[in-house]
Design an enzyme around this catalytic site. Structure first.
Site, mmCIF file in Angstrom:
data_model
loop_
_atom_site.group_PDB
_atom_site.id
_atom_site.type_symbol
_atom_site.label_atom_id
_atom_site.label_comp_id
_atom_site.label_asym_id
_atom_site.label_seq_id
_atom_site.Cartn_x
_atom_site.Cartn_y
_atom_site.Cartn_z
ATOM 1 N N ASP A 10 -2.947 -2.197 -2.986
ATOM 2 C CA ASP A 10 -4.231 -1.752 -3.561
ATOM 3 C C ASP A 10 -5.273 -2.847 -3.780
ATOM 4 O OD1 ASP A 10 -3.140 0.771 -3.554
ATOM 5 O OD2 ASP A 10 -2.853 0.883 -5.711
ATOM 6 N N LYS A 101 -1.087 5.687 0.710
ATOM 7 C CA LYS A 101 -0.404 6.382 -0.386
ATOM 8 C C LYS A 101 -1.435 7.130 -1.222
ATOM 9 C CE LYS A 101 -0.401 2.516 -3.689
ATOM 10 N NZ LYS A 101 -0.889 3.025 -4.958
ATOM 11 N N CYS A 134 0.717 0.613 -10.108
ATOM 12 C CA CYS A 134 1.180 0.589 -8.723
ATOM 13 C C CYS A 134 2.178 -0.526 -8.430
ATOM 14 C CB CYS A 134 -0.021 0.512 -7.791
ATOM 15 S SG CYS A 134 -1.110 1.942 -8.031
#
Length: 191
Positions: A10, A101, A134
């Site tokens: 991310d 994702k 995450c």
């Protein structure tokens, strides 16, 4: 560090830019360390996997806890928008795998486990955002799947230093190794 892959999580504009509703305060601070870890992994020939959150423009695949925010803000991390992109220095090379994702863990409803196993990976090194969500979810799932896990303490980030510290301590207690970027680079260069 044989059978090791660097997993970048991310490191996207919607988490790094202060104007975004998903801005992570430590994101800009860790960017240099993430770049260094990535460059060292590439130089060593270590596999690199980019795990990126991507949502449809309708928001149908946004997790329940963020659906309201998605609607109120007009969306975030939408496929084919600038917000899903990684900054220039982090952009994937042609040989690097990108895993999309829609939830916190890079393993949940993705092919990350398959990709790592095809790469003969037994150990993952995590860098990116955001540590309590995450990074932690990916680390927990990796540990459950019997991967060795290293989290780079200064190449991962949270909203505050206290949140970062407590999550790193928790992951250590679960069996993850926590290293600074410099320690990781030294291990790659002199195993």
């Amino acid at each position: 560090m044989e059978h090791t892959a660097l997993v970048m999580v991310d490191m996207q504009r919607d988490f790094l830019e202060s104007s975004s509703p998903l801005f992570v305060a430590q994101g800009p601070d860790i960017l240099g360390n993430v770049v260094e870890a990535l460059q060292a992994a590439r130089a060593a020939g270590m596999p690199v996997v980019h795990v990126l959150r991507r949502h449809r423009s309708t928001g149908i695949d946004v997790d329940m806890c963020r659906r309201e925010l998605f609607g109120q803000t007009g969306g975030f991390l939408v496929i084919d928008t600038p917000g899903v992109e990684e900054p220039g220095a982090l952009k994937p090379l042609a040989a690097e795998v990108v895993v999309a994702k829609t939830r916190w863990s890079g393993f949940f409803a993705t092919d990350l486990d398959l990709v790592l196993r095809r790469l003969e990976t037994r150990h993952i090194v995590l860098a990116g955002l955001q540590t309590p969500n995450c990074i932690r979810a990916t680390a927990v799932d990796a540990l459950s799947l019997d991967y060795a896990v290293t989290v780079l303490s200064d190449a991962t980030g949270s909203r505050t230093a206290d949140i970062q510290r407590s999550n790193l301590q928790d992951m250590t207690a679960m069996g993850a190794e926590v290293l600074a970027t410099r320690q990781f680079i030294d291990l790659i260069r002199d195993p």
